[in-house]
Enzyme design. Structure first.
Site, PDB file in Angstrom:
ATOM      1  N   GLN A   1      18.490  -7.198  22.056  1.00 28.09           N
ATOM      2  CA  GLN A   1      17.624  -6.810  20.938  1.00 28.09           C
ATOM      3  C   GLN A   1      17.151  -5.372  21.044  1.00 28.09           C
ATOM      4  OE1 GLN A   1      17.124  -8.702  18.328  1.00 28.09           O
ATOM      5  NE2 GLN A   1      17.939 -10.639  19.105  1.00 28.09           N
TER       6      GLN A   1
ATOM      7  N   CYS B   1      16.164 -20.192  20.096  1.00 27.78           N
ATOM      8  CA  CYS B   1      16.756 -20.282  21.438  1.00 27.78           C
ATOM      9  C   CYS B   1      15.781 -19.803  22.504  1.00 27.78           C
ATOM     10  CB  CYS B   1      18.066 -19.513  21.535  1.00 27.78           C
ATOM     11  SG  CYS B   1      19.327 -20.143  20.422  1.00 27.78           S
TER      12      CYS B   1
ATOM     13  N   LYS C   1      25.203  -7.643  16.931  1.00 28.30           N
ATOM     14  CA  LYS C   1      23.834  -7.313  16.515  1.00 28.30           C
ATOM     15  C   LYS C   1      23.675  -5.814  16.279  1.00 28.30           C
ATOM     16  CE  LYS C   1      21.728 -10.996  19.328  1.00 28.30           C
ATOM     17  NZ  LYS C   1      21.783 -12.138  18.433  1.00 28.30           N
TER      18      LYS C   1
ATOM     19  N   HIS D   1      15.486 -15.727  26.172  1.00 29.28           N
ATOM     20  CA  HIS D   1      16.418 -16.482  25.340  1.00 29.28           C
ATOM     21  C   HIS D   1      17.109 -17.494  26.260  1.00 29.28           C
ATOM     22  CE1 HIS D   1      20.104 -17.153  22.972  1.00 29.28           C
ATOM     23  NE2 HIS D   1      19.505 -16.582  21.938  1.00 29.28           N
TER      24      HIS D   1
ATOM     25  N   ASP E   1      18.759  -8.403  29.881  1.00 32.30           N
ATOM     26  CA  ASP E   1      19.305  -8.833  28.593  1.00 32.30           C
ATOM     27  C   ASP E   1      18.820  -7.830  27.552  1.00 32.30           C
ATOM     28  OD1 ASP E   1      19.645  -9.890  26.074  1.00 32.30           O
ATOM     29  OD2 ASP E   1      18.538 -11.737  26.455  1.00 32.30           O
TER      30      ASP E   1
END
Lengths: 425, 152
Positions: free
Chosen positions: A218, A381, A241, A138, A215
């Site tokens: 997700q 992104c 999220k 991202h 990261d």
């Protein structure tokens, strides 16, 4: 492990009861962008404002005590959710800020070192050093590292991708080498859905003495994730999220890494002693939380974690895995649909990007929207990832605990309708 | 919801059969514009001839709205006096800002009146304006006096 009942779960989410575009029921397939919020989260935030609102870590009155307790209680709850200690979890504005906090530790330490200040050498970069990311990052885990490279003279490298949407680890040994000082990679791609072998890459980083950053935006909302298993030094993710409010994110850091990391934002709350010409800083996590913190958001996030804990993350992951398998199968039945990313339900999450031959994603999204179906279109992104697969943009469906087969069926019918509308099927 | 107000037949026709595609050789001005949220791209080239007429070429990739808009624009402006083109530009900009309530001047805008429905969809206005932004910027780069300069 009991299986989830999306119909029952849906009833906990007030927004999912609304209609859109002339009275049609909402089909929300954009949870990779942001999840909807259960009533428990909204109630927790409202109740905090109605009963205990005050600035945390300030003041000597009862409300300030309650606010501080609520804020620190949320930190402990979130830490427990990922198998961490509370003092290893820094609250940030969002995951992007968390990743910037990590990146700025390097550029700030590098600048301080150039002026003869004593810094932890693990963070001080020079020309000749390298920073490693992947081609599926991202922008939030790419652009900050481009900035660090530009400011320090370090070189940015990346791990490439295979045609089926996986990290190409064939040349891992030449990408991560003795010059590498930091490796920052995504755990689950927001555009491809790929779950990366993050442990293997973190181990390769540590083998050359580099700091490992992950990261996990997700992954943490969708599957059980333990900080110990990831094997990273720093891990960023967001609250919104995972059913929580916007305006709060997390950066987990290993105790010994946070201990010597220079601060990012400076000012109130993060100091130990302040003189006119210099200051000393508080220990982590306070060192990284300048200003009055987002207490109400932390309280909401704590309620979100409790909601997920009650469902059980194993059950959440199992539900999504089943739904992803169904969606992959149904989508790939449609002539002209090409999934961008892993096409099999192996080591992949529920975000599924695809193209529809002859129709631009923006137009696919518009037709779906006209039927009440919310999806994401564009480059997500992750523009370099789109370029890698030769597509200007994709349409992406992404599911969560409140989605079921009916939602996927609606999307499939919508895609077929778009093909008919644009005369390509 | 009925999307026919957005996807007028004229728009779909220009999308499927774009007119005037291709960049001018050695243009006086060139501009490449992107819509960073969705990746639509368009490049517009312009050259003013000795009689004060503007010639335009373009290339692009993206959604039906952005690409049809480029095609309609090139038909509308090719070979016309610059002052007239500026009246068309202003009329199109007004239409896009009308939130669906404008009455487009068919004499000035011709096929571009089909974009009236786009003005009701905030996310798509930028798609329709993209080639027009590129045209304006290319004119500025060609040294053609443009009231207000490049618009954002």
């Amino acid at each position: 492990m009991t299986s989830l009942d999306p119909q029952r779960i849906k009833k906990d989410f007030p927004l999912l009861e609304r209609t859109v575009r002339d009275g049609q029921p909402l089909v929300y397939l954009d949870s990779a962008a942001t999840s909807q919020k259960p009533r428990a989260v909204l109630d927790a935030e409202r109740s905090f404002y109605e009963t205990s609102n005050a600035a945390a870590h300030r003041g000597a009155h009862q409300l300030a005590e309650e606010a501080t307790e609520a804020y620190e209680g949320a930190r402990a709850r979130v830490a427990g959710f990922v198998g961490a200690r509370a003092n290893e979890v820094v609250f940030t504005k969002n995951a992007t800020e968390g990743l910037n906090l990590a990146a700025y530790a390097f550029s700030n330490a590098s600048a301080l070192a150039r002026h003869g200040r004593e810094v932890d050498p693990r963070f001080a970069l020079r020309p000749g050093d390298s920073i490693v990311v992947t081609e599926m990052e991202h922008h939030a885990n790419l652009v900050p590292w481009q900035e660090v490279a530009a400011k320090t003279g370090a070189t940015l490298r990346w791990i490439g991708l295979t045609d089926d949407g996986r990290l190409d680890l064939g040349d891992l040994g030449s990408v991560i080498d003795s010059s590498t000082r930091v490796v920052s990679i995504v755990h689950q791609s927001n555009i491809l859905g790929t779950i990366t072998p993050v442990r293997q890459v973190m181990d390769a980083a540590h083998a050359v003495g580099a700091i490992g950053v992950v990261d996990a935006c997700q992954s943490i909302p969708h599957m059980p994730v333990s900080m110990a298993d990831l094997g990273a030094d720093l891990v960023a993710w967001s609250g919104h999220k995972m059913l929580g409010p916007t305006g709060i994110g997390m950066l987990w850091g290993r105790e010994d890494v946070l201990a010597t990391m220079p601060p990012f934002l400076t000012g109130g709350s993060m100091i130990e002693m302040v003189y006119l010409d210099h200051s000393t800083y508080a220990p982590p996590p306070q060192r990284f939380e300048a200003g009055v913190p987002m207490v109400a958001q932390a309280v909401g996030l704590g309620a979100a974690v409790e909601y997920l804990d009650d469902l059980g993350m194993d059950a959440v992951a199992a539900h999504e895995h089943e739904l992803t398998g169904y969606a992959l199968a149904r989508l790939q039945e449609i002539d002209g649909v090409t999934v961008i990313g892993p096409r099999t339900n192996v080591e992949r999450g529920s975000a599924i990007s695809f193209t529809v031959e002859g129709i631009h994603p923006h137009d696919v999204g518009q037709i779906l929207d006209s039927r009440g179906i919310a999806v994401r279109v564009g480059h997500h992104c992750a523009w370099p990832t789109c370029r890698r697969y030769g597509v200007p943009a994709t349409t992406r469906i992404s599911t969560y605990i409140y989605n079921d087969h009916g939602d996927i069926d609606a999307a499939v019918a919508g895609i077929r309708a778009a093909q008919k509308y644009f005369g390509v099927a | 919801m009925d999307v026919d107000s957005l996807y007028q037949e004229i728009i779909l026709d220009h999308y499927r059969n774009p007119r005037g595609v291709g960049l001018l050789p050695e243009p006086h001005g060139e501009s490449h514009q992107v819509n960073p949220t969705c990746g639509d791209e368009v490049t517009v080239t312009v050259t003013a001839d000795a009689d004060g007429l503007l010639h335009v070429g373009y290339e692009g990739q993206g959604c039906s709205i952005s690409q049809a808009s480029a095609s309609v624009m090139s038909e509308l402006v090719e070979g016309r006096p610059i002052a007239e083109i500026h009246r068309v530009e202003a009329a199109f900009l007004d239409l896009m800002r009308s939130k669906g309530s404008g009455t487009p001047d068919e004499e000035v805008l011709q096929d571009a009146v089909a974009f009236a429905g786009v003005s009701k969809y905030p996310a798509r206005i930028k798609c329709a304006l993209l080639p027009w932004m590129a045209l304006r910027d290319a004119e500025v780069k060609a040294g053609i006096p443009v009231e207000g300069g490049s618009y954002e």
